[in-house]
Design a protein around this motif. Structure first.
Motif, mmCIF file in Angstrom:
data_model
loop_
_atom_site.group_PDB
_atom_site.id
_atom_site.type_symbol
_atom_site.label_atom_id
_atom_site.label_comp_id
_atom_site.label_asym_id
_atom_site.label_seq_id
_atom_site.Cartn_x
_atom_site.Cartn_y
_atom_site.Cartn_z
ATOM 1 N N SER A 48 0.809 -1.222 0.000
ATOM 2 C CA SER A 48 0.000 0.000 0.000
ATOM 3 C C SER A 48 0.836 1.262 0.000
ATOM 4 O O SER A 48 0.338 2.335 -0.298
ATOM 5 C CB SER A 48 -0.844 0.058 1.271
ATOM 6 N N GLY A 49 2.069 1.159 0.439
ATOM 7 C CA GLY A 49 2.915 2.341 0.510
ATOM 8 C C GLY A 49 4.357 1.918 0.666
ATOM 9 O O GLY A 49 4.644 0.831 1.162
ATOM 10 N N ARG A 50 5.265 2.785 0.219
ATOM 11 C CA ARG A 50 6.688 2.486 0.324
ATOM 12 C C ARG A 50 7.218 3.126 1.585
ATOM 13 O O ARG A 50 7.181 4.355 1.708
ATOM 14 C CB ARG A 50 7.441 3.084 -0.868
ATOM 15 N N THR A 51 7.694 2.337 2.502
ATOM 16 C CA THR A 51 8.310 2.930 3.690
ATOM 17 C C THR A 51 9.813 3.014 3.450
ATOM 18 O O THR A 51 10.405 2.157 2.790
ATOM 19 C CB THR A 51 8.002 2.097 4.946
ATOM 20 N N ASP A 52 10.438 4.059 3.989
ATOM 21 C CA ASP A 52 11.884 4.256 3.836
ATOM 22 C C ASP A 52 12.688 3.383 4.810
ATOM 23 O O ASP A 52 12.132 2.816 5.749
ATOM 24 C CB ASP A 52 12.230 5.723 4.119
ATOM 25 N N THR A 53 13.970 3.360 4.594
ATOM 26 C CA THR A 53 14.908 2.663 5.487
ATOM 27 C C THR A 53 14.653 3.052 6.943
ATOM 28 O O THR A 53 14.579 4.241 7.245
ATOM 29 C CB THR A 53 16.352 3.065 5.104
ATOM 30 N N GLY A 54 14.499 2.074 7.809
ATOM 31 C CA GLY A 54 14.349 2.351 9.241
ATOM 32 C C GLY A 54 12.933 2.657 9.682
ATOM 33 O O GLY A 54 12.668 2.731 10.887
ATOM 34 N N LYS A 99 -9.464 -7.736 -8.550
ATOM 35 C CA LYS A 99 -9.082 -6.403 -9.026
ATOM 36 C C LYS A 99 -8.456 -5.534 -7.940
ATOM 37 O O LYS A 99 -8.125 -4.374 -8.171
ATOM 38 C CB LYS A 99 -10.326 -5.689 -9.600
ATOM 39 N N PHE A 100 -8.320 -6.096 -6.736
ATOM 40 C CA PHE A 100 -7.811 -5.310 -5.606
ATOM 41 C C PHE A 100 -6.389 -4.794 -5.864
ATOM 42 O O PHE A 100 -5.498 -5.539 -6.257
ATOM 43 C CB PHE A 100 -7.814 -6.180 -4.342
ATOM 44 N N ASN A 101 -6.202 -3.502 -5.634
ATOM 45 C CA ASN A 101 -4.867 -2.907 -5.712
ATOM 46 C C ASN A 101 -4.638 -2.095 -4.441
ATOM 47 O O ASN A 101 -5.299 -1.073 -4.221
ATOM 48 C CB ASN A 101 -4.766 -2.010 -6.956
ATOM 49 N N PRO A 102 -3.724 -2.526 -3.587
ATOM 50 C CA PRO A 102 -3.576 -1.894 -2.269
ATOM 51 C C PRO A 102 -3.022 -0.472 -2.327
ATOM 52 O O PRO A 102 -3.205 0.294 -1.388
ATOM 53 C CB PRO A 102 -2.602 -2.821 -1.544
ATOM 54 N N ARG A 103 -2.401 -0.128 -3.428
ATOM 55 C CA ARG A 103 -1.857 1.225 -3.519
ATOM 56 C C ARG A 103 -2.909 2.203 -4.036
ATOM 57 O O ARG A 103 -3.165 3.227 -3.409
ATOM 58 C CB ARG A 103 -0.637 1.223 -4.446
ATOM 59 N N PRO A 234 13.797 11.818 12.187
ATOM 60 C CA PRO A 234 14.439 10.553 11.777
ATOM 61 C C PRO A 234 13.431 9.415 11.593
ATOM 62 O O PRO A 234 12.307 9.471 12.104
ATOM 63 C CB PRO A 234 15.395 10.263 12.936
ATOM 64 N N PRO A 235 13.831 8.381 10.837
ATOM 65 C CA PRO A 235 12.885 7.309 10.480
ATOM 66 C C PRO A 235 12.417 6.456 11.657
ATOM 67 O O PRO A 235 11.306 5.921 11.616
ATOM 68 C CB PRO A 235 13.680 6.450 9.489
ATOM 69 N N GLU A 236 13.244 6.312 12.694
ATOM 70 C CA GLU A 236 12.941 5.299 13.725
ATOM 71 C C GLU A 236 11.662 5.549 14.509
ATOM 72 O O GLU A 236 11.128 4.632 15.128
ATOM 73 C CB GLU A 236 14.132 5.085 14.664
ATOM 74 N N GLY A 237 11.130 6.792 14.493
ATOM 75 C CA GLY A 237 9.893 7.075 15.224
ATOM 76 C C GLY A 237 8.627 6.814 14.421
ATOM 77 O O GLY A 237 7.526 6.887 14.952
ATOM 78 N N LEU A 238 8.789 6.515 13.133
ATOM 79 C CA LEU A 238 7.633 6.457 12.223
ATOM 80 C C LEU A 238 7.095 5.040 11.996
ATOM 81 O O LEU A 238 7.859 4.114 11.758
ATOM 82 C CB LEU A 238 8.019 7.078 10.870
ATOM 83 N N TYR A 239 5.755 4.930 12.073
ATOM 84 C CA TYR A 239 5.049 3.657 11.846
ATOM 85 C C TYR A 239 3.937 3.861 10.821
ATOM 86 O O TYR A 239 3.093 4.746 10.994
ATOM 87 C CB TYR A 239 4.402 3.168 13.156
ATOM 88 N N PHE A 240 3.951 3.044 9.781
ATOM 89 C CA PHE A 240 2.843 3.017 8.823
ATOM 90 C C PHE A 240 1.765 2.191 9.535
ATOM 91 O O PHE A 240 1.843 0.976 9.630
ATOM 92 C CB PHE A 240 3.324 2.356 7.535
ATOM 93 N N TYR A 241 0.786 2.899 10.096
ATOM 94 C CA TYR A 241 -0.074 2.288 11.100
ATOM 95 C C TYR A 241 -1.286 1.536 10.548
ATOM 96 O O TYR A 241 -1.618 0.452 10.997
ATOM 97 C CB TYR A 241 -0.543 3.378 12.066
ATOM 98 N N ARG A 242 -1.946 2.150 9.581
ATOM 99 C CA ARG A 242 -3.188 1.533 9.093
ATOM 100 C C ARG A 242 -3.559 2.059 7.713
ATOM 101 O O ARG A 242 -3.272 3.216 7.399
ATOM 102 C CB ARG A 242 -4.327 1.854 10.072
ATOM 103 N N VAL A 243 -4.199 1.217 6.917
ATOM 104 C CA VAL A 243 -4.706 1.631 5.603
ATOM 105 C C VAL A 243 -6.189 1.277 5.552
ATOM 106 O O VAL A 243 -6.589 0.196 5.978
ATOM 107 C CB VAL A 243 -4.015 0.863 4.448
ATOM 108 N N MET A 244 -6.989 2.203 5.060
ATOM 109 C CA MET A 244 -8.418 1.910 4.885
ATOM 110 C C MET A 244 -8.765 1.963 3.404
ATOM 111 O O MET A 244 -8.309 2.845 2.692
ATOM 112 C CB MET A 244 -9.263 2.939 5.627
#
Lengths: 245, 245
Positions: A48-54, A99-103, A234-244
């Protein structure tokens, strides 16, 4: 042939981000390796999304086609979890439309960002939160956060190499003190530009320390110039938490 | 010449335990490397207790002699923290008597052990807690824990290669539900045998799942036979929490 969607958590610390397949270790690469082990053939997956390093995920959604009809959805989930490395875990797996596309079908994405403001570092959280040992003025940050809400041109809050349409919609930015020294910034939006959440958090931190007035955020958005915005959090605090969807 | 005592936190995940100096990575080895970098000479350090591979510390006490008189205690602390790897951190450093010995002068040691009982693993805590996805009967565990308190022969709760006097005093064992799926076992005692806390937790888990009656603990202690006790709980849930002198 069935399409399934997996809700996946991962600890981003040891990954070079979500996307990519060989050379460096990525979530997609490890996920496709696991799929190949189970199904004995190459299966492509889509996130659904590209998360960066860390950057971590609690609820990344990854879709793929199940190449056989023998296994139940529960079997597929259990088999994959048994071969995935211990920093990736499928929390849920369900059948979806072919046909589902998560992005492209995501209607809302929620990111969580944790800032730890304790005066000393907490080594047990070193890869899980941003250690920022300063007092933060939550009320000022909330006032500033309002300026991000709505459909706007976020050119000032992307990175240079993201050439997509800079107009994005942020539905809500909430700032919550979860404990004495921990602040959670929750950002809800339709879709995001590269580094956008980390850039928003970086500028909210400037407001929280009273380096900037909340009004400054409005001016930076209107400038549509990324050189006006501060360094990314910085990246370490970030969480891709949920997708609707 | 001054003697100082450092209160040290470390994430035990990537260490082969506290003790030892070369070949494998140990806390003592890394600490002495840091001392050598700062003082340009070899300085031996002494800890309050030896933690095993994968076991963490929040309040390990490490004593060493400061070979020069130029640096303040605060300078020493800051200099060491700047060269120590990011999984070791000195929380406090203070001057103590030249006769101070953190191992033999400890009057009380406190260990914390975390059990996570959620049905699915939490990958963000995978090296921080024991993932044991079963309902635990806290009241039964508390009843069992009482049998450990007092001065007793703990031969049934050590590992085979610990040939020291098996009589130890446990002052208190508390069992606390810190959240819906998290249980903290806090063990306070004078000194402990090798693997003793993990063996105690392993047997409390047997009681918690109703595999054993609380009374069984009393019988195992009285048997003075380590083959009667269950498997140790794994290292990742254990924290050497505090030492009192």
């Amino acid at each position: 042939m069935r399409m399934v969607a997996a809700t996946v958590a991962y600890d981003g610390t040891d990954f070079y981000g979500y996307q990519g397949q060989r050379t460096f270790r990525t979530v997609q690469g490890d996920f496709e390796n696991a799929l190949e082990k189970i199904f004995k053939e190459k299966v492509i997956c889509h996130g659904s999304g590209r998360t960066d390093t860390g950057v971590h995920a609690y609820g990344q959604v990854i879709a793929f086609k199940v190449p056989n009809d023998r296994m139940t959805v529960q079997n597929v989930k259990d088999a994959l979890n048994s071969v995935l490395p211990n920093d990736i875990y499928i929390r849920e797996l369900k059948e979806v439309s072919l046909k589902f596309n998560p992005r492209f079908m995501a209607k809302k994405r929620i990111y969580h960002y944790y800032i730890y403001t304790g005066k000393q570092p907490n080594i047990f959280m070193r890869n899980r939160v941003w250690w920022f040992p300063y007092d933060l003025d939550i009320e000022k940050m909330r006032e500033a956060a309002k300026h991000f809400e709505g459909e706007k041109d976020f050119s000032s809050f992307k990175t240079g190499n993201d050439e997509r349409n800079p107009i994005r919609e942020i539905k809500r930015v909430r700032i919550i003190r979860t404990s004495k020294d921990m602040i959670l910034i929750r950002v809800e939006g339709t879709s995001f530009l590269k580094r956008m959440v980390r850039n928003i958090v970086g500028s909210l931190a400037k407001v929280g320390t009273n380096t900037w007035e909340p009004q400054r955020i409005k001016e930076i958005i209107e400038a549509k110039d990324r050189s006006k915005a501060p360094a990314s959090a910085p990246p370490e605090g970030l969480y891709f938490y949920r997708v609707m969807f």
